[in-house]
Design a protein around this motif. Structure first.
Motif, PDB file in Angstrom:
ATOM      1  N   TRP A 221       0.851  -1.186   0.000  1.00 24.88           N
ATOM      2  CA  TRP A 221       0.000   0.000   0.000  1.00 24.88           C
ATOM      3  C   TRP A 221       0.895   1.247   0.000  1.00 24.88           C
ATOM      4  O   TRP A 221       2.057   1.201   0.353  1.00 24.88           O
ATOM      5  CB  TRP A 221      -0.940   0.021   1.223  1.00 24.88           C
ATOM      6  N   GLY A 222       0.280   2.326  -0.385  1.00 26.51           N
ATOM      7  CA  GLY A 222       0.991   3.596  -0.361  1.00 26.51           C
ATOM      8  C   GLY A 222       0.923   4.230   1.018  1.00 26.51           C
ATOM      9  O   GLY A 222       0.014   3.969   1.809  1.00 26.51           O
ATOM     10  N   ARG A 223       1.900   5.095   1.300  1.00 21.70           N
ATOM     11  CA  ARG A 223       1.961   5.766   2.598  1.00 21.70           C
ATOM     12  C   ARG A 223       2.265   7.246   2.365  1.00 21.70           C
ATOM     13  O   ARG A 223       3.352   7.598   1.891  1.00 21.70           O
ATOM     14  CB  ARG A 223       3.028   5.134   3.486  1.00 21.70           C
ATOM     15  N   LEU A 224       1.273   8.073   2.675  1.00 21.91           N
ATOM     16  CA  LEU A 224       1.407   9.523   2.530  1.00 21.91           C
ATOM     17  C   LEU A 224       1.714  10.111   3.911  1.00 21.91           C
ATOM     18  O   LEU A 224       0.957   9.911   4.856  1.00 21.91           O
ATOM     19  CB  LEU A 224       0.108  10.121   1.974  1.00 21.91           C
ATOM     20  N   ASN A 225       2.823  10.831   4.010  1.00 20.31           N
ATOM     21  CA  ASN A 225       3.259  11.401   5.289  1.00 20.31           C
ATOM     22  C   ASN A 225       3.154  12.917   5.212  1.00 20.31           C
ATOM     23  O   ASN A 225       3.736  13.548   4.322  1.00 20.31           O
ATOM     24  CB  ASN A 225       4.708  10.973   5.585  1.00 20.31           C
TER      25      ASN A 225
ATOM     26  N   ASN B 247      14.283  13.646  -3.223  1.00 15.95           N
ATOM     27  CA  ASN B 247      13.964  12.236  -3.027  1.00 15.95           C
ATOM     28  C   ASN B 247      14.388  11.801  -1.636  1.00 15.95           C
ATOM     29  O   ASN B 247      15.427  12.232  -1.133  1.00 15.95           O
ATOM     30  CB  ASN B 247      14.673  11.363  -4.073  1.00 15.95           C
ATOM     31  N   LYS B 248      13.574  10.944  -1.012  1.00 19.51           N
ATOM     32  CA  LYS B 248      13.903  10.387   0.293  1.00 19.51           C
ATOM     33  C   LYS B 248      14.892   9.237   0.123  1.00 19.51           C
ATOM     34  O   LYS B 248      14.944   8.614  -0.925  1.00 19.51           O
ATOM     35  CB  LYS B 248      12.646   9.871   0.998  1.00 19.51           C
ATOM     36  N   PRO B 249      15.664   8.944   1.172  1.00 16.08           N
ATOM     37  CA  PRO B 249      16.512   7.745   1.127  1.00 16.08           C
ATOM     38  C   PRO B 249      15.645   6.499   0.998  1.00 16.08           C
ATOM     39  O   PRO B 249      14.661   6.331   1.706  1.00 16.08           O
ATOM     40  CB  PRO B 249      17.252   7.780   2.476  1.00 16.08           C
ATOM     41  N   GLY B 250      15.956   5.645   0.079  1.00 17.05           N
ATOM     42  CA  GLY B 250      15.146   4.453  -0.156  1.00 17.05           C
ATOM     43  C   GLY B 250      14.275   4.661  -1.373  1.00 17.05           C
ATOM     44  O   GLY B 250      14.666   4.411  -2.513  1.00 17.05           O
ATOM     45  N   SER B 251      13.064   5.163  -1.164  1.00 17.08           N
ATOM     46  CA  SER B 251      12.144   5.405  -2.275  1.00 17.08           C
ATOM     47  C   SER B 251      11.175   6.488  -1.863  1.00 17.08           C
ATOM     48  O   SER B 251      10.900   6.691  -0.685  1.00 17.08           O
ATOM     49  CB  SER B 251      11.383   4.119  -2.636  1.00 17.08           C
ATOM     50  N   GLY B 252      10.634   7.176  -2.869  1.00 16.60           N
ATOM     51  CA  GLY B 252       9.637   8.195  -2.612  1.00 16.60           C
ATOM     52  C   GLY B 252      10.183   9.602  -2.777  1.00 16.60           C
ATOM     53  O   GLY B 252      11.393   9.842  -2.707  1.00 16.60           O
ATOM     54  N   ALA B 253       9.255  10.521  -3.051  1.00 14.78           N
ATOM     55  CA  ALA B 253       9.597  11.930  -3.226  1.00 14.78           C
ATOM     56  C   ALA B 253       9.193  12.703  -1.980  1.00 14.78           C
ATOM     57  O   ALA B 253       8.375  12.251  -1.171  1.00 14.78           O
ATOM     58  CB  ALA B 253       8.899  12.501  -4.464  1.00 14.78           C
TER      59      ALA B 253
ATOM     60  N   SER C   1       5.482  13.853   1.839  1.00 16.45           N
ATOM     61  CA  SER C   1       6.326  12.806   1.269  1.00 16.45           C
ATOM     62  C   SER C   1       5.508  11.549   1.037  1.00 16.45           C
ATOM     63  O   SER C   1       4.437  11.368   1.623  1.00 16.45           O
ATOM     64  CB  SER C   1       7.510  12.509   2.196  1.00 16.45           C
ATOM     65  N   ASP C   2       6.019  10.694   0.145  1.00 17.47           N
ATOM     66  CA  ASP C   2       5.339   9.440  -0.166  1.00 17.47           C
ATOM     67  C   ASP C   2       6.388   8.343  -0.328  1.00 17.47           C
ATOM     68  O   ASP C   2       7.591   8.595  -0.220  1.00 17.47           O
ATOM     69  CB  ASP C   2       4.505   9.590  -1.451  1.00 17.47           C
ATOM     70  N   ASN C   3       5.901   7.124  -0.550  1.00 15.43           N
ATOM     71  CA  ASN C   3       6.810   5.995  -0.781  1.00 15.43           C
ATOM     72  C   ASN C   3       6.662   5.465  -2.201  1.00 15.43           C
ATOM     73  O   ASN C   3       6.728   4.268  -2.435  1.00 15.43           O
ATOM     74  CB  ASN C   3       6.556   4.887   0.250  1.00 15.43           C
ATOM     75  N   GLY C   4       6.428   6.393  -3.143  1.00 10.72           N
ATOM     76  CA  GLY C   4       6.280   6.021  -4.543  1.00 10.72           C
ATOM     77  C   GLY C   4       7.622   5.819  -5.220  1.00 10.72           C
ATOM     78  O   GLY C   4       8.654   5.544  -4.585  1.00 10.72           O
ATOM     79  N   SER C   5       7.623   5.995  -6.524  1.00  6.55           N
ATOM     80  CA  SER C   5       8.832   5.745  -7.312  1.00  6.55           C
ATOM     81  C   SER C   5       9.834   6.885  -7.224  1.00  6.55           C
ATOM     82  O   SER C   5      10.987   6.727  -7.623  1.00  6.55           O
ATOM     83  CB  SER C   5       8.455   5.517  -8.787  1.00  6.55           C
ATOM     84  N   GLY C   6       9.397   8.071  -6.732  1.00  7.25           N
ATOM     85  CA  GLY C   6      10.318   9.195  -6.621  1.00  7.25           C
ATOM     86  C   GLY C   6      10.465   9.954  -7.930  1.00  7.25           C
ATOM     87  O   GLY C   6       9.791   9.684  -8.938  1.00  7.25           O
ATOM     88  N   ILE C   7      11.362  10.937  -7.931  1.00  7.33           N
ATOM     89  CA  ILE C   7      11.605  11.804  -9.088  1.00  7.33           C
ATOM     90  C   ILE C   7      12.917  11.377  -9.728  1.00  7.33           C
ATOM     91  O   ILE C   7      13.927  11.234  -9.031  1.00  7.33           O
ATOM     92  CB  ILE C   7      11.676  13.276  -8.661  1.00  7.33           C
TER      93      ILE C   7
END
Length: 755
Positions: A661-665, A728-734, A680-686
């Motif tokens: 699932w997705g996680r919106l912070n 971009n966050k460390p790992g994944s997500g923008a 921030s999210d845990n999507g594919s990032g930029i």
């Protein structure tokens, strides 16, 4: 309650009760008693040490006076001896040397500082040979005038440094040294004193001024000494002019003294003082004559005594030093100080124990009775509603069963937690900053009612519209000890809730319409800046066609067909520019921004309320970390909510294929004088190669995107004096960060929204 009296039926029972009282005393009483003992012990010990140091200072001053007196007395004896030898030499008696020798032998008995004394005559160049022969006969070995090439030390120990003296106008050879140094193995005999690099300056000074002293010398036995010179003149009295007086000199009485016997301390003081000899002109390094014993590291904490006294008739000063020590600090004195210090410490400990025992017993009973009565009274008044009692830090101390039911949380999981973590209060579509009712009641000490649009978010995530009040909880002395939150579920009151729901829906629709209008305004602004080059193209074409027409008019034979085509093309390009402007005017009606103090937490809640369906449809979990007591910002509420809505929707689209699932912070925080909102999210990032261009107009990472959304958001935030950045966050997500300046303090109010 009366003070508790300690019974005394017998001395043994009294002693037992006394020991129990001391054992039960608080740590504060014990520490104060120990501190009192340390203070008393320190005062007694300091008194003993001060007495000791005072006696050591007196002993130092007495030793200084004794040293100067003894040194002056010995130096005076040496001066008298030299004066007698000079008187004998001045009379030029045949037995003069024998008299000087007898005088030296007598002086050695009471003048241990005497190294040697002798009369050294001045010899001219024409007298040199006769003088050397006469001295060779008297000494029993070859006697010659010599020079010595000195090294680093003022001694004459190197046999290879001796040289025959070259011809000079006159010499002052060392020819007499009594007692006992005139032996055959004494190499210094024959040394030309007048031309010696160590002694010549002192001798020349003596020739012109009658008396002089030399620098410190290294004698044959390794000890240090000093030479005294007194000139004997052929004419009495000699001339007052120094240069003439030098020519009238017949010889010099030279006396060499040991420095240690001359400046010796009494044997009882040996090893307790340091003694140095210093020249007043500072030409030579200090000469250490005595060194005190090492007194240990502890004694170095005490001051060091020092005295500098002048030696009469010599260009030297004596420096006497002594390190103060703990001489009288014996085990017996320490034990006595510790014993006497126990008495005031024991009395203080006993008094504090009695006071603490009586005070704790009295206050504990009174506080228990009052607290039980107050809690029971508040619980009875709010028995039909949910009741939550907190302390001054808003830590939950009590909640009734009705509160457990409404919160959906058992009391064991709610107690000793902050109220905002268990029962966070929110406000639907609040445009104005709302102060936290709990903080308002604590500050004003008055009952505060909850707002009509207040709702409670249960532990399961369900929204619960509530009404109620917050009442301060006061102690028996009127001090604030906490507050009581009383609220009820308004669902049973359908009619009133129906009107409130209809009004809420109306506000929601109006809110969406304003958001759409603002979106068109911002989109048009970015589109206008993006397609300005398209308007510039027809304008440039019009200018070119008009210039061509003017050129045709200047020709002798005007080509009407070419002129018509140029004018027709100009009209077409002007019509094209007009259509572009007409479409822009039809798309939006311009309106100024409405800037006002905005509560960032509330604006985020308003925007997220429009995303509930999309979040549930895409199975996205939202995490909200809102900072409490966040200052307000100065912005347009609708545009700010539109920016939050656009960024949140972009995050939802980026997490469309995220599994499981997705996680919106959503996070708000204060950084100095600025407020930040982090989405921030845990999507594919930029993509890293596109990160620097995502805010450019008409650039998009989406297949069908216009590339204006982020540019609009950036323009809106910069209009409020803020900044929008992405990464971009460390790992994944923008991660997008909105940084806004805080409004003036007169506009800032505590936040009423927490998640």
């Amino acid at each position: 309650m009366p003070d508790v009296e300690v019974p005394r039926p017998s001395p043994l029972r009294a002693l037992k009760t006394h020991l129990q009282l001391l054992r039960a005393s608080t740590a504060r009483s014990k520490w104060l008693g120990a501190l009192c003992w340390l203070l008393a012990f320190g005062l007694l010990l300091a008194h003993a040490l001060l007495q000791d140091l005072r006696q050591q200072r007196q002993a130092f001053h007495q030793a200084t006076e004794l040293l100067l007196q003894n040194s002056s007395h010995r130096l005076r004896g040496s001066e008298l001896l030299q004066a007698e030898a000079a008187d004998i030499a001045a009379r030029a008696l045949d037995d003069g040397q024998e008299r000087i020798r007898a005088l030296a032998l007598t002086a050695t008995r009471n003048q241990p500082q005497l190294y040697f004394i002798g009369y050294q005559p001045l010899v001219g160049q024409e007298q040199r040979a006769d003088f050397e022969a006469r001295l060779s006969q008297r000494l029993g070995k070859r006697y010659a005038l010599l020079d010595y090439l000195h090294g680093q030390h003022n001694d004459w120990r190197d046999p290879a440094a001796w040289r025959p003296a070259p011809p000079r106008s006159r010499y002052l050879p060392l020819s007499m040294a009594e007692p006992g140094l005139g032996s055959t193995d004494w190499r210094e005999m024959g040394l030309d004193l007048l031309n010696d690099s160590v002694l010549s300056s002192s001798i020349n000074r003596a020739l012109g001024h009658l008396q002089a002293s030399s620098p410190t010398l290294r004698l044959r036995n390794g000890e240090f000494g000093i030479a005294l010179f007194q000139t004997v003149y052929r004419i009495a009295p000699p001339s007052p002019v120094p240069m003439v007086r030098i020519e009238q000199a017949a010889g010099v009485v030279m006396q060499v003294l040991y420095l240690k016997p001359l400046l010796a301390l009494p044997p009882s003081l040996a090893g307790r003082y340091s003694l140095q000899l210093l020249r007043r002109d500072g030409d030579a390094a200090p000469l250490r004559l005595a060194v005190e014993r090492d007194s240990g590291r502890l004694a170095r904490l005490l001051p060091r005594l020092s005295h500098r006294g002048a030696l009469p008739s010599l260009p030297y000063d004596l420096v006497l030093e002594r390190q103060l020590q703990f001489e009288r600090l014996s085990a017996a004195e320490l034990a006595l100080c510790m014993l006497f210090a126990l008495l005031p410490a024991y009395l203080l400990w006993m008094a504090l124990s009695l006071l603490e025992y009586n005070r704790q017993a009295r206050e504990q009973i009174q506080d228990d009775i009052f607290r039980e009565r107050e809690y029971a009274s508040v619980a009875l008044r709010g028995i039909g509603d949910a009741v939550i009692s907190v302390d001054t830090r808003q830590i939950i101390q009590y909640l009734n069963p009705a509160a457990e039911t409404l919160l959906g949380l058992p009391a064991a999981q709610a107690l000793q937690r902050r109220l905002q973590q268990v029962a966070p209060l929110h406000y639907e579509f609040s445009r104005q900053p709302t102060q936290d009712p709990m903080e308002q009641a604590i500050a004003s000490r008055q009952v505060v009612h909850l707002a009509q649009n207040c709702y409670l978010k249960r532990h399961s995530g369900e929204k619960l519209l509530v009404e109620g009040s917050v009442a301060p909880l006061l102690g028996r002395n009127g001090q604030l000890i906490g507050a009581v939150l009383t609220f009820r579920d308004t669902a049973p009151i359908r009619r009133r809730m129906l009107a409130a729901l209809e009004a809420s829906e109306t506000r929601l629709r109006q809110h969406e319409m304003e958001l759409a209008r603002v979106a068109r305004i911002n989109t048009m602004g970015e589109m206008a800046s993006g397609i300005a080059h398209e308007i510039n193209q027809p304008l440039s074409a019009i200018m070119s066609y008009c210039q061509a027409g003017l050129s045709l008019l200047d020709d002798d034979e005007i080509d009407m067909a070419m002129l018509r085509r140029a004018l027709t093309s100009s009209v077409n390009q002007a019509d094209r520019a007009g259509r572009i402007i007409h479409r822009l005017r039809e798309f939006v009606t311009r309106k100024n921004q409405q800037l006002a103090p905005v509560q960032l937490n509330q604006a985020v809640h308003n925007a997220l309320s429009l995303l509930d369906y999309e979040l549930q449809d895409h199975d996205i979990h939202i995490e909200q970390n809102f900072a409490p007591e966040l200052p307000v910002v100065y912005a347009d509420t609708i545009q700010l909510e539109q920016v939050v809505l656009n960024l949140a929707r972009n995050a939802v689209e980026a997490m469309e294929h995220t599994r499981p699932w997705g996680r919106l912070n959503i996070t708000t925080r204060k950084q100095g004088e600025r407020v930040q909102l982090i989405i921030s999210d845990n999507g594919s990032g930029i993509p890293a190669d596109k990160l620097d261009r995502i805010f450019d107009p008409f650039f998009s990472t989406k297949p069908n995107g216009m590339g204006l959304g982020l540019a609009i958001c950036q323009t809106a935030i910069e209009a409020f004096g803020g900044k929008l950045s992405a990464g971009n966050k460390p790992g994944s997500g923008a991660e997008f960060i909105i940084d806004l300046p805080c409004a003036a303090r007169s506009m800032a109010v505590p936040s009423g929204v927490e998640a």
